[in-house]
Design a protein around this motif. Structure first.
Motif, short mmCIF file in Angstrom:
data_model
loop_
_atom_site.label_atom_id
_atom_site.label_comp_id
_atom_site.label_asym_id
_atom_site.label_seq_id
_atom_site.Cartn_x
_atom_site.Cartn_y
_atom_site.Cartn_z
N SER A 55 0.82 -1.21 0.00
CA SER A 55 0.00 0.00 0.00
C SER A 55 0.85 1.26 0.00
O SER A 55 0.59 2.20 -0.76
N VAL A 56 1.86 1.29 0.85
CA VAL A 56 2.75 2.45 0.89
C VAL A 56 3.51 2.58 -0.43
O VAL A 56 3.67 3.68 -0.97
N GLY A 57 3.97 1.47 -0.97
CA GLY A 57 4.67 1.50 -2.25
C GLY A 57 3.78 2.02 -3.38
O GLY A 57 4.20 2.84 -4.20
N ALA A 58 2.54 1.53 -3.43
CA ALA A 58 1.61 1.98 -4.47
C ALA A 58 1.31 3.47 -4.32
O ALA A 58 1.26 4.21 -5.32
N VAL A 61 4.37 5.48 -5.56
CA VAL A 61 4.41 5.53 -7.04
C VAL A 61 3.33 6.47 -7.56
O VAL A 61 3.59 7.31 -8.45
N PHE A 62 2.12 6.35 -7.03
CA PHE A 62 1.03 7.23 -7.45
C PHE A 62 1.39 8.70 -7.20
O PHE A 62 1.18 9.55 -8.06
N GLY A 63 1.93 8.99 -6.01
CA GLY A 63 2.30 10.37 -5.68
C GLY A 63 3.38 10.90 -6.60
O GLY A 63 3.35 12.08 -7.00
N ALA A 64 4.34 10.05 -6.95
CA ALA A 64 5.41 10.48 -7.85
C ALA A 64 4.86 10.73 -9.26
O ALA A 64 5.24 11.70 -9.92
N VAL A 65 3.96 9.85 -9.73
CA VAL A 65 3.40 10.00 -11.07
C VAL A 65 2.51 11.25 -11.16
O VAL A 65 2.57 12.00 -12.12
N PRO A 71 6.14 17.34 0.96
CA PRO A 71 5.47 17.28 2.27
C PRO A 71 4.13 16.54 2.22
O PRO A 71 3.81 15.76 3.13
N VAL A 72 3.34 16.77 1.17
CA VAL A 72 2.05 16.09 1.05
C VAL A 72 2.26 14.58 0.88
O VAL A 72 1.57 13.76 1.49
N LEU A 73 3.23 14.21 0.06
CA LEU A 73 3.52 12.80 -0.17
C LEU A 73 3.98 12.12 1.13
O LEU A 73 3.54 11.02 1.45
N ILE A 74 4.84 12.76 1.88
CA ILE A 74 5.36 12.18 3.13
C ILE A 74 4.23 11.99 4.14
O ILE A 74 4.10 10.92 4.75
N VAL A 75 3.39 13.02 4.30
CA VAL A 75 2.27 12.89 5.24
C VAL A 75 1.32 11.79 4.76
O VAL A 75 0.85 10.98 5.56
N SER A 76 1.06 11.72 3.47
CA SER A 76 0.18 10.67 2.93
C SER A 76 0.75 9.28 3.18
O SER A 76 0.02 8.35 3.53
N LEU A 77 2.05 9.12 3.01
CA LEU A 77 2.69 7.82 3.23
C LEU A 77 2.62 7.41 4.70
O LEU A 77 2.35 6.25 5.01
#
Length: 183
Positions: A55-58, A61-65, A71-77
């Protein structure tokens, strides 16, 4: 495996040099057994960690794409890892409750183990299991957990509180050590 109803333990009294445990299973026994299984076996670790890691990996990848800011990606992860890990823990607890619901009607159990296997007698059922049914075992502070082999996919939970004395725990540990692989 032989199954019988009621207190018909007398049929298995020809066993010698056995060790006896008397206990009433609890949900906590199964929770502890499943936690130990999840931490000490490859299949358990995979089941416990595969979904959170995937889930974290997906999400990464989604956040990077999509181009999420760092900061948003880190909090989301972090939130994803926490929520999915909590879900995995809840799944283990649910599994423990389901397993307990199967043995709860047996009531108080009496298990006698020797070099050939174990005879367990509950208030409504009794069964005999040879050690060949199990592949390995693990031990926690409060339990012996027998893991299924090729002929059995389940686990058996044996609380140490059922021992008649500390020497019985040692005797069972020795019997298990001679007949099963310890994890």
């Amino acid at each position: 495996m032989e199954t019988r109803g009621g207190d018909t333990f007398a049929a298995g009294t020809d066993r010698v040099a056995g060790v006896e445990f008397v206990y009433r299973p609890t949900v906590g026994d199964f929770e502890e057994a499943l936690r130990a299984w999840a931490l000490r076996t490859g299949a358990g670790r995979f089941q416990a960690f595969a979904v959170p890691v995937a889930s974290v990996g997906a999400l990464a990848v989604f956040g990077a794409v999509v181009g999420l800011s760092a900061p948003v990606l880190i909090v989301s992860l972090v939130v994803c890892a926490a929520v999915v890990s909590w879900g995995a823990l809840r799944a283990l607890r649910s599994q423990a409750r389901r397993m307990f619901s199967i043995v709860e009607p047996y009531g108080q159990c009496r298990m006698v183990a020797d070099e050939r296997g174990a005879v367990s007698t509950g208030e409504r059922v009794s069964f005999t299991v040879e050690w060949a049914v199990h592949r390995e075992y693990l031990e926690t502070a409060r339990l012996f957990v027998l893991l299924g082999g090729e002929r059995s996919a389940g686990i058996a939970v044996l609380p140490k509180r059922g021992a008649q004395g500390p020497e019985d725990v040692e005797r069972l540990r020795a019997i298990l050590g001679r007949n099963l692989r310890r994890l």
